[in-house]
Design a protein around this motif. Structure first.
Motif, short mmCIF file in Angstrom:
data_model
loop_
_atom_site.label_atom_id
_atom_site.label_comp_id
_atom_site.label_asym_id
_atom_site.label_seq_id
_atom_site.Cartn_x
_atom_site.Cartn_y
_atom_site.Cartn_z
N SER A 1 -0.60 -3.25 8.46
CA SER A 1 -1.98 -2.79 8.50
C SER A 1 -2.07 -1.27 8.39
CB SER A 1 -2.65 -3.20 9.82
OG SER A 1 -2.57 -4.58 10.02
N VAL A 2 -3.19 -0.80 7.85
CA VAL A 2 -3.57 0.60 7.88
C VAL A 2 -4.87 0.66 8.67
CG1 VAL A 2 -4.26 2.62 6.53
CG2 VAL A 2 -2.47 1.11 5.67
N PHE A 3 -4.97 1.62 9.59
CA PHE A 3 -6.14 1.76 10.45
C PHE A 3 -6.84 3.08 10.19
CE2 PHE A 3 -3.13 -0.98 12.61
CZ PHE A 3 -3.91 -2.01 13.07
N MET A 4 -8.17 3.07 10.32
CA MET A 4 -8.98 4.28 10.14
C MET A 4 -9.96 4.34 11.32
SD MET A 4 -11.08 5.38 6.68
CE MET A 4 -10.60 3.87 5.92
N ARG B 1 3.33 4.94 11.73
CA ARG B 1 2.73 6.06 12.46
C ARG B 1 1.83 5.46 13.53
NH1 ARG B 1 6.26 9.40 10.69
NH2 ARG B 1 5.93 10.26 8.64
N SER B 2 1.77 6.11 14.66
CA SER B 2 0.90 5.63 15.74
C SER B 2 -0.42 6.37 15.71
CB SER B 2 1.58 5.85 17.10
OG SER B 2 1.67 7.24 17.37
N GLU B 3 -1.39 5.84 16.42
CA GLU B 3 -2.69 6.51 16.48
C GLU B 3 -2.54 7.90 17.07
OE1 GLU B 3 -7.29 5.79 17.86
OE2 GLU B 3 -5.76 4.39 18.56
N ALA B 4 -1.60 8.09 17.96
CA ALA B 4 -1.37 9.41 18.57
C ALA B 4 -0.94 10.46 17.54
CB ALA B 4 -0.32 9.29 19.66
N SER B 5 -0.46 10.02 16.38
CA SER B 5 -0.06 10.96 15.32
C SER B 5 -1.25 11.77 14.82
CB SER B 5 0.55 10.23 14.13
OG SER B 5 1.65 9.46 14.53
N SER B 6 -2.44 11.20 14.92
CA SER B 6 -3.69 11.85 14.50
C SER B 6 -3.58 12.41 13.08
CB SER B 6 -4.06 12.95 15.49
OG SER B 6 -5.37 13.37 15.26
N LEU B 7 -3.18 11.56 12.13
CA LEU B 7 -3.00 11.98 10.75
C LEU B 7 -4.33 12.00 10.00
CD1 LEU B 7 0.19 9.90 9.92
CD2 LEU B 7 0.07 12.35 10.41
N ASP B 8 -4.46 12.96 9.10
CA ASP B 8 -5.65 13.06 8.25
C ASP B 8 -5.64 11.88 7.28
OD1 ASP B 8 -7.31 13.77 5.94
OD2 ASP B 8 -7.46 15.73 6.93
N CYS B 9 -6.78 11.23 7.11
CA CYS B 9 -6.86 10.04 6.27
C CYS B 9 -6.66 10.35 4.78
CB CYS B 9 -8.18 9.32 6.50
SG CYS B 9 -8.27 8.59 8.15
N SER B 10 -6.75 11.62 4.40
CA SER B 10 -6.49 11.96 2.99
C SER B 10 -5.03 11.74 2.63
CB SER B 10 -6.90 13.41 2.70
OG SER B 10 -6.08 14.30 3.43
N LEU B 11 -4.16 11.53 3.60
CA LEU B 11 -2.77 11.16 3.31
C LEU B 11 -2.71 9.79 2.67
CD1 LEU B 11 -0.94 12.32 6.54
CD2 LEU B 11 -0.69 13.27 4.25
N TRP B 12 -3.71 8.94 2.97
CA TRP B 12 -3.73 7.57 2.46
C TRP B 12 -4.86 7.34 1.48
CZ3 TRP B 12 -7.18 3.42 4.20
CH2 TRP B 12 -6.86 2.20 3.62
N ALA C 1 -1.93 1.10 -4.51
CA ALA C 1 -1.25 -0.13 -4.13
C ALA C 1 -0.40 -0.61 -5.29
CB ALA C 1 -2.26 -1.21 -3.75
N THR C 2 0.64 -1.33 -4.96
CA THR C 2 1.48 -1.98 -5.95
C THR C 2 1.30 -3.48 -5.79
OG1 THR C 2 3.12 -0.22 -5.80
CG2 THR C 2 3.84 -2.28 -6.80
N LEU C 3 1.04 -4.15 -6.90
CA LEU C 3 0.87 -5.60 -6.88
C LEU C 3 1.99 -6.26 -7.66
CD1 LEU C 3 -2.93 -5.70 -7.72
CD2 LEU C 3 -1.90 -6.27 -5.51
N GLN C 4 2.49 -7.36 -7.15
CA GLN C 4 3.43 -8.19 -7.90
C GLN C 4 2.61 -9.19 -8.72
OE1 GLN C 4 6.69 -7.60 -7.96
NE2 GLN C 4 6.25 -5.88 -6.61
N LEU D 1 0.84 -1.19 0.00
CA LEU D 1 0.00 0.00 0.00
C LEU D 1 0.88 1.25 0.00
CD1 LEU D 1 -2.75 -0.99 2.58
CD2 LEU D 1 -2.74 -1.31 0.12
N HIS D 2 0.35 2.34 -0.55
CA HIS D 2 1.10 3.59 -0.65
C HIS D 2 0.27 4.75 -0.12
CE1 HIS D 2 4.07 1.64 -3.22
NE2 HIS D 2 3.06 1.12 -3.89
N LEU D 3 0.97 5.83 0.20
CA LEU D 3 0.28 7.08 0.54
C LEU D 3 -0.36 7.63 -0.73
CD1 LEU D 3 2.97 8.71 2.84
CD2 LEU D 3 0.80 7.68 3.53
N ALA D 4 -1.27 8.57 -0.60
CA ALA D 4 -1.99 9.12 -1.74
C ALA D 4 -1.06 9.80 -2.74
CB ALA D 4 -3.06 10.11 -1.27
N ASP D 5 0.11 10.26 -2.30
CA ASP D 5 1.05 10.89 -3.22
C ASP D 5 2.02 9.89 -3.85
OD1 ASP D 5 2.82 10.29 -1.18
OD2 ASP D 5 3.33 12.38 -0.73
N GLY D 6 1.83 8.59 -3.57
CA GLY D 6 2.63 7.55 -4.18
C GLY D 6 3.79 7.07 -3.33
#
Length: 174
Positions: free
Chosen positions: A66-69, A26-37, A89-92, A14-19
């Motif tokens: 894992s990615v959590f939301m 990142r931990s849950e405490a980071s409180s990142l905006d989900c638009s990053l992913w 995402a990148t698939l082999q 899996l990749h971030l939205a910018d590739g």
């Protein structure tokens, strides 16, 4: 709490939205905006839209990565409602033969109790091997928006990316 993960990190990444890769956990405490992913997230039907409050992820080398939301209490996913989301995402090529390449779980707020789970595989061959001598069927690696990303004059400039194999290179036809 929504968890997206794979038991096959060598075949799915899996990749971030910018590739960029999800290289640094990142931990849950980071409180990142989900638009990053997330690229897109939508639902069928009427009702209040469940806005994720934060996202975080494990190191991809961890098993299973894992990615959590997380959703606000009382404002999460509702029963009998279809949700769809899009991400990079990148698939082999080996991913074509894996029935459970990706899994999604809905967890209770405690992050431990699984309320629902589903797995997904690829329903048709998505990642074909390069075929020597076949220039008319390139392996598409991606599409990149170049220049100004706003569409002011009705056009959008893109760069098409192909594989490194010259027999499957994307060529410009005039």
């Amino acid at each position: 709490l929504l968890r997206v993960y794979t038991q096959h990190p060598a075949d799915l990444r899996l990749h971030l939205a910018d590739g960029r890769d999800l290289a640094s956990p990142r931990s849950e405490a980071s409180s990142l905006d989900c638009s990053l992913w997330l690229l897109e997230f939508w639902q069928d039907g009427d009702g209040e839209y469940p806005h994720p409050t934060s996202c975080w992820w494990d190191a991809w080398a961890q098993s299973p990565p894992s990615v959590f939301m997380r959703f606000a209490p009382g404002r999460g996913l509702r029963p009998h409602t279809a949700y769809e989301f899009a991400f990079l995402a990148t698939l082999q090529r080996t991913a074509n033969d894996i029935d459970d390449i990706i899994a999604v779980e809905i967890l209770d707020g405690d992050g431990v109790t699984v309320m629902n789970r589903g797995i997904g595989g690829i329903s048709k061959t998505l990642v074909r091997p390069s075929v020597p001598g076949v220039a008319n069927e390139p392996v598409l690696g991606g599409v990149e928006v170049v220049g100004d990303t706003s569409i002011t004059d009705g056009t959008l400039r893109v760069r098409v990316l192909g594989g490194v194999d010259p027999t499957n290179a994307i060529v410009r036809y005039c």
